[in-house]
Design a protein around this motif. Structure first.
Motif, mmCIF file in Angstrom:
data_model
loop_
_atom_site.group_PDB
_atom_site.id
_atom_site.type_symbol
_atom_site.label_atom_id
_atom_site.label_comp_id
_atom_site.label_asym_id
_atom_site.label_seq_id
_atom_site.Cartn_x
_atom_site.Cartn_y
_atom_site.Cartn_z
ATOM 1 N N ARG A 149 0.835 -1.199 0.000
ATOM 2 C CA ARG A 149 0.000 0.000 0.000
ATOM 3 C C ARG A 149 0.874 1.255 0.000
ATOM 4 N NH1 ARG A 149 -5.506 -0.458 2.039
ATOM 5 N NH2 ARG A 149 -6.046 -2.633 2.532
ATOM 6 N N HIS A 150 0.322 2.331 -0.537
ATOM 7 C CA HIS A 150 1.028 3.606 -0.540
ATOM 8 C C HIS A 150 0.569 4.400 0.678
ATOM 9 C CE1 HIS A 150 1.952 7.703 -2.649
ATOM 10 N NE2 HIS A 150 2.870 7.361 -1.747
ATOM 11 N N VAL A 151 1.492 4.622 1.606
ATOM 12 C CA VAL A 151 1.170 5.298 2.867
ATOM 13 C C VAL A 151 1.946 6.610 2.958
ATOM 14 C CG1 VAL A 151 1.226 5.138 5.385
ATOM 15 C CG2 VAL A 151 0.744 3.094 4.013
ATOM 16 N N GLN A 152 1.226 7.695 3.212
ATOM 17 C CA GLN A 152 1.830 9.006 3.454
ATOM 18 C C GLN A 152 1.369 9.522 4.810
ATOM 19 O OE1 GLN A 152 0.380 10.946 -0.232
ATOM 20 N NE2 GLN A 152 2.539 11.338 -0.707
ATOM 21 N N VAL A 153 2.294 10.159 5.520
ATOM 22 C CA VAL A 153 1.991 10.736 6.831
ATOM 23 C C VAL A 153 2.324 12.213 6.802
ATOM 24 C CG1 VAL A 153 2.439 10.619 9.307
ATOM 25 C CG2 VAL A 153 2.551 8.524 7.922
ATOM 26 N N GLU A 154 1.390 13.037 7.294
ATOM 27 C CA GLU A 154 1.599 14.480 7.366
ATOM 28 C C GLU A 154 1.428 14.964 8.799
ATOM 29 O OE1 GLU A 154 -0.630 16.864 4.613
ATOM 30 O OE2 GLU A 154 -0.701 15.249 3.135
ATOM 31 N N ILE A 155 2.255 15.951 9.150
ATOM 32 C CA ILE A 155 2.116 16.646 10.427
ATOM 33 C C ILE A 155 2.112 18.132 10.131
ATOM 34 C CG2 ILE A 155 3.182 17.171 12.652
ATOM 35 C CD1 ILE A 155 4.309 14.374 12.703
ATOM 36 N N VAL A 159 4.686 16.638 4.777
ATOM 37 C CA VAL A 159 4.790 15.195 4.561
ATOM 38 C C VAL A 159 6.055 14.697 5.254
ATOM 39 C CG1 VAL A 159 5.051 13.349 2.870
ATOM 40 C CG2 VAL A 159 3.551 15.294 2.364
ATOM 41 N N VAL A 160 5.864 13.855 6.249
ATOM 42 C CA VAL A 160 6.997 13.365 7.040
ATOM 43 C C VAL A 160 7.344 11.914 6.722
ATOM 44 C CG1 VAL A 160 6.519 14.991 8.905
ATOM 45 C CG2 VAL A 160 5.525 12.691 8.982
ATOM 46 N N ALA A 161 6.486 11.254 5.961
ATOM 47 C CA ALA A 161 6.764 9.863 5.580
ATOM 48 C C ALA A 161 6.017 9.552 4.296
ATOM 49 C CB ALA A 161 6.342 8.901 6.687
ATOM 50 N N ASP A 162 6.650 8.762 3.439
ATOM 51 C CA ASP A 162 6.045 8.354 2.167
ATOM 52 C C ASP A 162 6.619 6.989 1.813
ATOM 53 O OD1 ASP A 162 5.335 7.972 -0.553
ATOM 54 O OD2 ASP A 162 5.176 10.138 -0.847
ATOM 55 N N SER A 163 5.769 5.972 1.848
ATOM 56 C CA SER A 163 6.275 4.609 1.672
ATOM 57 C C SER A 163 5.302 3.752 0.871
ATOM 58 C CB SER A 163 6.515 3.957 3.038
ATOM 59 O OG SER A 163 7.025 2.648 2.882
ATOM 60 N N ARG A 164 5.874 2.848 0.077
ATOM 61 C CA ARG A 164 5.091 1.833 -0.625
ATOM 62 C C ARG A 164 5.475 0.429 -0.143
ATOM 63 N NH1 ARG A 164 2.327 3.825 -5.090
ATOM 64 N NH2 ARG A 164 2.851 5.975 -5.651
ATOM 65 N N ARG A 165 6.102 0.359 1.009
ATOM 66 C CA ARG A 165 6.503 -0.942 1.561
ATOM 67 C C ARG A 165 6.266 -0.981 3.079
ATOM 68 N NH1 ARG A 165 13.039 -0.391 1.556
ATOM 69 N NH2 ARG A 165 13.155 1.866 1.906
ATOM 70 N N PRO A 166 5.051 -0.628 3.493
ATOM 71 C CA PRO A 166 4.752 -0.650 4.927
ATOM 72 C C PRO A 166 4.523 -2.072 5.431
ATOM 73 C CG PRO A 166 2.758 -0.184 3.739
ATOM 74 C CD PRO A 166 3.866 -0.250 2.705
ATOM 75 N N VAL A 167 4.542 -2.208 6.739
ATOM 76 C CA VAL A 167 4.026 -3.406 7.398
ATOM 77 C C VAL A 167 2.808 -2.953 8.186
ATOM 78 C CG1 VAL A 167 4.428 -5.161 9.165
ATOM 79 C CG2 VAL A 167 6.234 -4.605 7.516
ATOM 80 N N LEU A 168 1.669 -3.565 7.908
ATOM 81 C CA LEU A 168 0.435 -3.198 8.588
ATOM 82 C C LEU A 168 0.253 -4.090 9.806
ATOM 83 C CD1 LEU A 168 0.139 -1.790 5.862
ATOM 84 C CD2 LEU A 168 -2.295 -2.448 5.870
ATOM 85 N N LEU A 169 0.025 -3.463 10.950
ATOM 86 C CA LEU A 169 -0.163 -4.221 12.181
ATOM 87 C C LEU A 169 -1.636 -4.133 12.585
ATOM 88 C CD1 LEU A 169 2.177 -4.832 15.017
ATOM 89 C CD2 LEU A 169 -0.111 -4.090 15.651
ATOM 90 N N ALA A 244 -3.223 11.398 16.060
ATOM 91 C CA ALA A 244 -2.691 12.761 16.140
ATOM 92 C C ALA A 244 -1.973 13.221 14.883
ATOM 93 C CB ALA A 244 -1.747 12.875 17.346
ATOM 94 N N VAL A 245 -1.933 12.388 13.835
ATOM 95 C CA VAL A 245 -1.318 12.791 12.560
ATOM 96 C C VAL A 245 -2.306 12.491 11.442
ATOM 97 C CG1 VAL A 245 1.012 12.323 13.423
ATOM 98 C CG2 VAL A 245 -0.216 10.562 12.123
ATOM 99 N N ASP A 246 -1.997 12.990 10.242
ATOM 100 C CA ASP A 246 -2.849 12.731 9.085
ATOM 101 C C ASP A 246 -2.204 11.651 8.222
ATOM 102 O OD1 ASP A 246 -4.879 14.694 9.628
ATOM 103 O OD2 ASP A 246 -3.386 16.226 9.110
ATOM 104 N N LEU A 254 -7.327 9.040 5.901
ATOM 105 C CA LEU A 254 -8.001 8.337 6.988
ATOM 106 C C LEU A 254 -8.514 9.318 8.037
ATOM 107 C CD1 LEU A 254 -5.501 5.385 7.632
ATOM 108 C CD2 LEU A 254 -7.375 5.509 5.975
ATOM 109 N N GLU A 255 -9.647 9.006 8.623
ATOM 110 C CA GLU A 255 -10.118 9.789 9.761
ATOM 111 C C GLU A 255 -9.250 9.478 10.971
ATOM 112 O OE1 GLU A 255 -14.205 9.381 10.670
ATOM 113 O OE2 GLU A 255 -14.905 9.839 8.633
ATOM 114 N N ARG A 256 -9.053 10.485 11.800
ATOM 115 C CA ARG A 256 -8.307 10.239 13.036
ATOM 116 C C ARG A 256 -9.205 9.471 14.008
ATOM 117 N NH1 ARG A 256 -4.739 15.652 14.536
ATOM 118 N NH2 ARG A 256 -3.731 15.904 12.475
#
Length: 271
Positions: A149-155, A159-169, A244-246, A254-256
């Protein structure tokens, strides 16, 4: 053909406790002294606590180390009336053990866990594996799955993270956590802290805080450098509090979520 023993079913007491027997060999220690050595532990769920606790037959507890509590508390552990202080190596731990009022649990003693309450027994083992904070819930699953999956994180819009190789827990009762390779995270925007937590399912975590301050809670990023074998896939990866992040996954923001962690994620102190 054998049938599964119905004795393993969860039972309810009139006091509102849930309990079931466990077949795990459990030991609890204070320092180098083994206080509990039980092959017949019982898991107990109190109505006001989201996690289980162990109670043990008296004959599998070092009762010689227990003293009637000098100042027993009130309103703790679902109506428990009998508390014990624990004396080990000259050290007295007040209200470290107790009994439940339920008839079903008569003859059993429960103990505080240091990593959860700040006092009590400091090392616990299921079979030969050390466990932390509280017993594992046999009705809860934790699965760590590699993904594309393509995962991006913003604060705060960055944009503080951008990955296409996450591990989902996936963890029962909590939102999906997205663990990302360090190379895909702007770790230069964060600073390591001394904060640390223990989890009976994942291990011991280390944390980072957002350097730019503002209303971003401290310790917003964490990692398990040496996770427990069941979630080995997250070793060294970084995760963010969804609360606490987007986070955007495959183009969808995603909704928080609101979780038990939400109340603890207040803004950083100005002092």
């Amino acid at each position: 053909m054998s049938t599964f023993r119905t004795a393993q079913a969860v039972r309810t007491t009139p006091e509102g406790l849930l309990w079931e027997p466990s077949e795990r060999w459990v030991r609890g220690r204070k320092g180098g002294v083994t206080v509990v050595d039980s092959r017949h532990p019982v898991l107990v769920w109190e109505p006001e606590l989201p996690v289980p606790q162990y109670a043990f037959p008296r004959e599998e507890v070092r009762e010689d180390l227990l003293r009637p509590a000098k100042s027993p508390p009130t309103g703790r552990h679902t109506g428990s009336r009998i508390f014990y202080d624990l004396e080990v190596g000259g050290e007295l731990l007040e209200n470290a053990a107790w009994t439940y009022p339920a008839t079903d649990l008569a003859g059993h003693i429960a103990f505080e866990w240091f990593r959860r309450s700040g006092h009590g027994l400091d090392h616990w083992y299921e079979e030969e594996e050390e466990i932390f904070v509280h017993p594992r819930d046999p009705h809860k699953r934790v699965d760590a799955l590699p993904s594309s999956r393509h995962v991006q994180v913003e604060i705060d819009g960055t944009v503080v993270a951008d990955s296409r190789r996450p591990v989902l827990l996936f963890e029962t009762g909590l939102p999906v956590r997205y663990y990302l390779p360090r190379e895909d995270v702007r770790l230069d925007l964060f600073e390591a802290t001394e904060h640390s937590t223990g989890c009976p399912y994942k291990g011991t975590a280390q944390y980072w805080s957002w350097r730019s301050g503002g209303d971003v809670p401290p310790n917003i990023v964490w990692s398990y450098p040496q996770p427990l074998p069941a979630v080995a896939a997250v070793a060294g990866l970084l995760a963010f509090f969804n609360e606490a992040v987007d986070i955007t996954v495959d183009g969808a923001r995603l909704e928080r979520p609101v979780t038990p962690f939400t109340a603890t994620l207040g803004p950083r102190s100005s002092t």
